[in-house]
Design an enzyme around this catalytic site. Structure first.
Site, mmCIF file in Angstrom:
data_model
loop_
_atom_site.group_PDB
_atom_site.id
_atom_site.type_symbol
_atom_site.label_atom_id
_atom_site.label_comp_id
_atom_site.label_asym_id
_atom_site.label_seq_id
_atom_site.Cartn_x
_atom_site.Cartn_y
_atom_site.Cartn_z
ATOM 1 N N ARG A 154 4.903 -39.559 21.674
ATOM 2 C CA ARG A 154 4.009 -39.646 22.821
ATOM 3 C C ARG A 154 2.603 -40.019 22.343
ATOM 4 O O ARG A 154 2.250 -39.837 21.181
ATOM 5 C CB ARG A 154 3.962 -38.322 23.568
ATOM 6 C CG ARG A 154 5.314 -37.839 24.086
ATOM 7 C CD ARG A 154 5.185 -36.475 24.723
ATOM 8 N NE ARG A 154 6.459 -35.985 25.262
ATOM 9 C CZ ARG A 154 7.334 -35.267 24.569
ATOM 10 N NH1 ARG A 154 7.069 -34.940 23.308
ATOM 11 N NH2 ARG A 154 8.460 -34.868 25.127
ATOM 12 N N LYS A 179 4.517 -31.504 23.342
ATOM 13 C CA LYS A 179 4.365 -31.257 24.779
ATOM 14 C C LYS A 179 5.280 -30.135 25.271
ATOM 15 O O LYS A 179 4.888 -29.317 26.106
ATOM 16 C CB LYS A 179 4.659 -32.545 25.552
ATOM 17 C CG LYS A 179 4.552 -32.414 27.058
ATOM 18 C CD LYS A 179 4.891 -33.719 27.743
ATOM 19 C CE LYS A 179 4.837 -33.581 29.256
ATOM 20 N NZ LYS A 179 5.203 -34.843 29.938
ATOM 21 N N HIS A 234 3.038 -45.300 27.969
ATOM 22 C CA HIS A 234 4.219 -44.442 27.872
ATOM 23 C C HIS A 234 5.514 -45.249 27.917
ATOM 24 O O HIS A 234 6.564 -44.776 27.476
ATOM 25 C CB HIS A 234 4.222 -43.399 29.004
ATOM 26 C CG HIS A 234 5.183 -42.280 28.782
ATOM 27 N ND1 HIS A 234 4.977 -41.291 27.843
ATOM 28 C CD2 HIS A 234 6.374 -41.989 29.357
ATOM 29 C CE1 HIS A 234 5.987 -40.436 27.869
ATOM 30 N NE2 HIS A 234 6.854 -40.842 28.779
ATOM 31 N N ARG A 237 7.306 -45.541 24.684
ATOM 32 C CA ARG A 237 8.240 -44.456 24.355
ATOM 33 C C ARG A 237 9.624 -44.740 24.951
ATOM 34 O O ARG A 237 10.638 -44.531 24.289
ATOM 35 C CB ARG A 237 7.679 -43.129 24.865
ATOM 36 C CG ARG A 237 8.590 -41.920 24.637
ATOM 37 C CD ARG A 237 7.797 -40.640 24.866
ATOM 38 N NE ARG A 237 8.627 -39.478 25.101
ATOM 39 C CZ ARG A 237 9.178 -38.734 24.145
ATOM 40 N NH1 ARG A 237 9.013 -39.070 22.879
ATOM 41 N NH2 ARG A 237 9.889 -37.661 24.445
ATOM 42 N N HIS A 261 13.183 -34.926 23.149
ATOM 43 C CA HIS A 261 13.659 -34.626 24.496
ATOM 44 C C HIS A 261 14.557 -33.390 24.456
ATOM 45 O O HIS A 261 15.509 -33.332 23.680
ATOM 46 C CB HIS A 261 14.461 -35.799 25.070
ATOM 47 C CG HIS A 261 13.610 -36.969 25.463
ATOM 48 N ND1 HIS A 261 13.455 -38.069 24.671
ATOM 49 C CD2 HIS A 261 12.866 -37.185 26.571
ATOM 50 C CE1 HIS A 261 12.653 -38.930 25.272
ATOM 51 N NE2 HIS A 261 12.284 -38.422 26.416
ATOM 52 N N TYR A 270 15.731 -42.342 30.067
ATOM 53 C CA TYR A 270 14.863 -43.181 29.246
ATOM 54 C C TYR A 270 15.620 -44.329 28.593
ATOM 55 O O TYR A 270 15.008 -45.214 28.004
ATOM 56 C CB TYR A 270 14.226 -42.338 28.141
ATOM 57 C CG TYR A 270 12.970 -41.623 28.558
ATOM 58 C CD1 TYR A 270 11.726 -42.200 28.361
ATOM 59 C CD2 TYR A 270 13.022 -40.375 29.146
ATOM 60 C CE1 TYR A 270 10.570 -41.549 28.733
ATOM 61 C CE2 TYR A 270 11.876 -39.712 29.522
ATOM 62 C CZ TYR A 270 10.646 -40.304 29.314
ATOM 63 O OH TYR A 270 9.508 -39.648 29.691
#
Length: 392
Positions: A154, A179, A234, A237, A261, A270
């Site tokens: 990130r 995060k 983003h 990513r 994740h 994603y």
């Protein structure tokens, strides 16, 4: 102890920010949402008096507003996040402050969630971005983008990197804080290590001097100058995670270990595999050689120029690959033959071949000929018709 039984929603939101939000990693973002909620009409009402219809009115009112910065309507995702925050505020107010009864947000429908972004970085966009970054006065920008594409980290994780957490010998970047609250070790590819080493390796301190706002500004300016639309940082990513799957050598748990994740359902969102990879899988091994040849023999952009010696057709993606003839038609055919020979020799010798468009942004696209090595004719500039219909 302060009597909180009759505080307004606005007062409750500010108290929540001081007591609860301040302890969260996403304090800055949550603080912005609280600022938006404080400006809502119902913020002046006593929390105990707010009912589900008030929340529904807020939802509809908010969806009808526009973003002051972009001028676009407030998104459903933004309203969903604000309603989730409101729900947390009412829960804390009920349990810890005694300021209200049942949570009025729980029974109110949230706006339908938007579909997940599936924006992929196109090869031509990537080449233009890399050329731009190579010439950028802040040389860190190139390394930031390479790391994002190679590691799926990130933005915040990249900008918080410390030299003490990077082991170039083992090829690992240690992230002590992420995060989702857990630490992880990110493997560094050769490109990622080169991007770090070009900064000048140190023993301590931050790897990058960029602030979050500084990088956002640089990213926005770059997209504006390059004419690239709807590409968020983003999205890199998303792109990196998709590429990890497209390698075909990593399973979902291994990809999750790299990207951080925690939810496999989120990880699936994603991953948007390129259709060309699926075509190869559908074909299997029986047509591998055939597909390899066809994958090389694709049209390439070229331009035709008039010189005293005749017409010169220059293939943009290959340095020195051109043909000269007395007429445009002969020059185009000679250029096609030269392109075909060059591509076949590259395939035989296993040499890398560029994608067909990396220099298009350097010329006027109205002057471009698409030179097909397998076709008898190629289209003239500004036309979809074959060259022979114009060169007779």
């Amino acid at each position: 102890m302060q009597d909180l039984t009759n505080i307004t929603l606005g007062e409750g939101l500010k108290l929540y920010r001081e007591k609860v939000s301040i302890l969260k990693k996403g304090y800055a973002q949550e603080s912005y949402r609280i600022d938006a909620l404080v400006r809502a009409p119902m913020a002046s009402k006593v929390m105990r008096d707010i009912q589900s219809p008030d929340i529904a009115d807020y939802r509809d009112w908010r969806l009808g507003q526009k973003n002051l910065r972009t001028g676009k309507p407030i998104s459903a995702a933004t309203v969903r996040l604000e309603m989730s925050l409101l729900s947390s505020v009412f829960d804390v107010a009920r349990i810890e402050w005694g300021a209200c009864g049942p949570n009025p947000v729980t029974d109110v429908r949230k706006p339908a969630p938007p579909p997940g972004r599936d924006r992929r970085l196109q090869p031509r966009e990537e080449r233009r971005i890399m050329r731009y970054c190579h010439n950028h006065p802040t040389f860190e920008l190139y390394s930031v983008i390479v790391l994002a594409l190679e590691t799926a980290m990130r933005q915040g994780e990249i900008l918080k990197l410390q030299w003490s957490h990077i082991n170039l010998r083992q090829g690992i970047a240690h992230l002590p804080e992420t995060k989702n609250g857990s630490k992880r070790d990110v493997p560094l590819s050769v490109k990622a290590r080169e991007a770090i080493m070009r900064l000048g390796v140190k023993t301590q301190g931050r790897v990058f001097g960029y602030t979050s706002n500084g990088l956002k500004s640089a990213w926005r300016l770059m997209n504006m100058r390059l004419g690239i639309e709807d590409l968020h940082f983003h999205d890199l990513r998303h792109e990196a995670t998709s590429r990890l799957f497209e390698l075909g050598t990593l399973d979902m748990m291994e990809v999750a270990a790299i990207t951080g994740h925690k939810s496999l359902s989120m990880l699936k969102r994603y991953t948007h595999l390129r259709a060309v990879r699926l075509v190869k899988k559908l074909e299997g091994h029986k047509h591998r050689g055939h597909l390899a040849v066809l994958g090389h023999l694709v049209p390439y952009p070229a331009i035709a120029e008039q010189t005293p010696e005749g017409t010169v057709v220059r293939v943009l993606d290959f340095e020195g690959l051109q043909a000269t003839a007395s007429t445009a038609e002969q020059a185009i055919r000679s250029a096609q033959d030269a392109l075909l020979r060059h591509l076949m020799v590259s395939l035989r010798d296993k040499l890398p071949v560029p994608q067909p468009d990396q220099y298009l942004d350097l010329v006027d696209e109205d002057d471009v000929i698409m030179l097909d090595p397998l076709s008898q004719y190629s289209a003239l500039p500004g036309s979809s018709e074959p060259a022979h219909t114009f060169l007779q």
